[in-house]
Design a protein around this motif. Structure first.
Motif, PDB file in Angstrom:
ATOM      1  N   GLY A   1       0.837  -1.226   0.015  1.00 44.64           N
ATOM      2  CA  GLY A   1       0.010   0.027   0.080  1.00 44.64           C
ATOM      3  C   GLY A   1       0.993   1.126   0.068  1.00 44.64           C
ATOM      4  N   LYS A   2       1.698   1.177   0.615  1.00 42.74           N
ATOM      5  CA  LYS A   2       2.755   2.273   0.901  1.00 42.74           C
ATOM      6  C   LYS A   2       3.514   2.550  -0.547  1.00 42.74           C
ATOM      7  CE  LYS A   2       2.118   3.729   5.089  1.00 42.74           C
ATOM      8  NZ  LYS A   2       1.760   5.202   5.312  1.00 42.74           N
ATOM      9  N   SER A   3       4.102   1.537  -1.024  1.00 39.00           N
ATOM     10  CA  SER A   3       4.722   1.434  -2.316  1.00 39.00           C
ATOM     11  C   SER A   3       3.713   2.170  -3.618  1.00 39.00           C
ATOM     12  CB  SER A   3       5.080   0.103  -2.742  1.00 39.00           C
ATOM     13  OG  SER A   3       6.206  -0.351  -1.744  1.00 39.00           O
ATOM     14  N   ALA A   4       2.421   1.722  -3.426  1.00 41.13           N
ATOM     15  CA  ALA A   4       1.497   2.050  -4.550  1.00 41.13           C
ATOM     16  C   ALA A   4       1.293   3.682  -4.275  1.00 41.13           C
ATOM     17  CB  ALA A   4       0.162   1.474  -4.261  1.00 41.13           C
ATOM     18  N   ASP A   5       1.256   4.209  -2.921  1.00 37.03           N
ATOM     19  CA  ASP A   5       0.815   5.437  -2.896  1.00 37.03           C
ATOM     20  C   ASP A   5       2.181   6.492  -3.202  1.00 37.03           C
ATOM     21  OD1 ASP A   5      -1.439   4.862  -1.368  1.00 37.03           O
ATOM     22  OD2 ASP A   5      -0.661   5.112   0.605  1.00 37.03           O
ATOM     23  N   MET A   6       3.311   5.862  -2.920  1.00 36.71           N
ATOM     24  CA  MET A   6       4.360   6.417  -3.771  1.00 36.71           C
ATOM     25  C   MET A   6       4.610   6.452  -5.092  1.00 36.71           C
ATOM     26  SD  MET A   6       8.599   5.328  -2.857  1.00 36.71           S
ATOM     27  CE  MET A   6       8.155   5.326  -1.092  1.00 36.71           C
ATOM     28  N   MET A   7       4.307   5.508  -5.692  1.00 37.86           N
ATOM     29  CA  MET A   7       4.490   5.550  -7.153  1.00 37.86           C
ATOM     30  C   MET A   7       3.078   6.282  -7.694  1.00 37.86           C
ATOM     31  SD  MET A   7       5.498   1.487  -8.057  1.00 37.86           S
ATOM     32  CE  MET A   7       4.272   0.570  -7.245  1.00 37.86           C
ATOM     33  N   ASP A   8       2.113   6.487  -7.008  1.00 32.36           N
ATOM     34  CA  ASP A   8       0.850   7.373  -7.520  1.00 32.36           C
ATOM     35  C   ASP A   8       1.397   8.651  -7.530  1.00 32.36           C
ATOM     36  OD1 ASP A   8      -0.720   5.238  -7.810  1.00 32.36           O
ATOM     37  OD2 ASP A   8      -1.728   5.574  -5.904  1.00 32.36           O
ATOM     38  N   GLN A   9       2.321   9.033  -6.747  1.00 27.04           N
ATOM     39  CA  GLN A   9       2.671  10.509  -6.738  1.00 27.04           C
ATOM     40  C   GLN A   9       3.936  10.852  -7.874  1.00 27.04           C
ATOM     41  OE1 GLN A   9       3.982  11.247  -2.575  1.00 27.04           O
ATOM     42  NE2 GLN A   9       2.140  10.852  -1.823  1.00 27.04           N
TER      43      GLN A   9
END
Length: 250
Positions: free
Chosen positions: A52-60
């Protein structure tokens, strides 16, 4: 080096014992189920949290950039490594404590059936289990007293990571050897410093056995299934390679 290799492949020699002595499989079922539930739960939540944290980082990030294409697989690899490390520490802490009384029973069975050794004590079943858990806590205190400083050293620029990797790996090998050789040592009410001395007396053999134990303990879910084999291997190694004679001579 020959002793290291022999120690490394020692668990392979012990797999057949589970077919010769089916009771070992019976003794292994309960701790495997308990550890599967604990380890599986930790793995599930840690993995999902990190993903989830990785996905949030990549979304930015700009998904069309070359930098995104380069970083995306690195983030996934790094996240997977973090999952392995967290689950390894969780397994070392919780798995060792919970499985200690069951592993003690497996070790004692091998001791009696293969080597005709019967170490009697006057402790009740509950007190005997408490002794096993107490010794696990001692080992954990020893483990983190070394690993925490090594982790802190990792923050030193340039050489910190190298020092932590080299000495952290060697110490992990030694600790895993101690962990699985400990059951017959504990039955003899061996003082902790004498345990360290006994395991260290056959350094290369212990490091080889500890190396494969560390690798297998690091693998998700496989570590739970193979843990009883390592318990059997540690007890058999203790007698076949003369650790017991070194202890008696002290």
């Amino acid at each position: 080096m020959n002793d290291f290799i022999q120690g490394f492949f020692y668990p392979v020699r012990c797999i057949k014992l589970f077919f010769i002595h089916p009771k070992l499989i019976l003794y292994s079922i309960v701790p495997m189920l308990i550890n599967l539930i604990i380890y599986g739960t930790i793995l599930f939540y840690v993995y999902n949290w990190l993903m989830g944290k990785s996905a949030d980082m990549m979304d930015q990030m700009d998904t069309g950039s070359i930098l995104f294409e380069l970083i995306q697989p690195l983030i996934k690899i790094f996240s997977f490594i973090i999952v392995l490390v967290v689950c390894y520490f969780a397994f070392v802490i919780f798995g060792g404590i919970i499985a200690a009384p069951f592993n003690e029973k497996i070790s004692k069975y091998i001791e009696e059936k293969l080597f005709n050794k019967k170490i009697e004590n006057s402790l009740s079943t509950i007190k005997d289990a408490m002794v096993s858990i107490k010794e696990e806590l001692k080992k954990l205190a020893f483990y983190f007293s070394i690993m925490i400083p090594l982790i802190l050293i990792d923050f030193i620029p340039m050489i910190g990571s190298v020092i932590t990797l080299v000495f952290g790996s060697l110490f992990s090998f030694f600790y895993n050897a101690l962990d699985y050789l400990d059951y017959p040592l504990t039955r003899r009410i061996t003082k902790f410093r004498n345990k360290l001395k006994t395991v260290g007396s056959k350094r290369n053999l212990s490091l080889g056995f500890g190396c494969i134990a560390f690798i297998l303990t690091l693998l998700p879910l496989i570590n739970v299934l193979l843990n009883p084999i390592l318990v059997v291997s540690g007890t058999r190694l203790f007698y076949e390679r003369g650790y017991d004679k070194i202890l008696m001579s002290e």
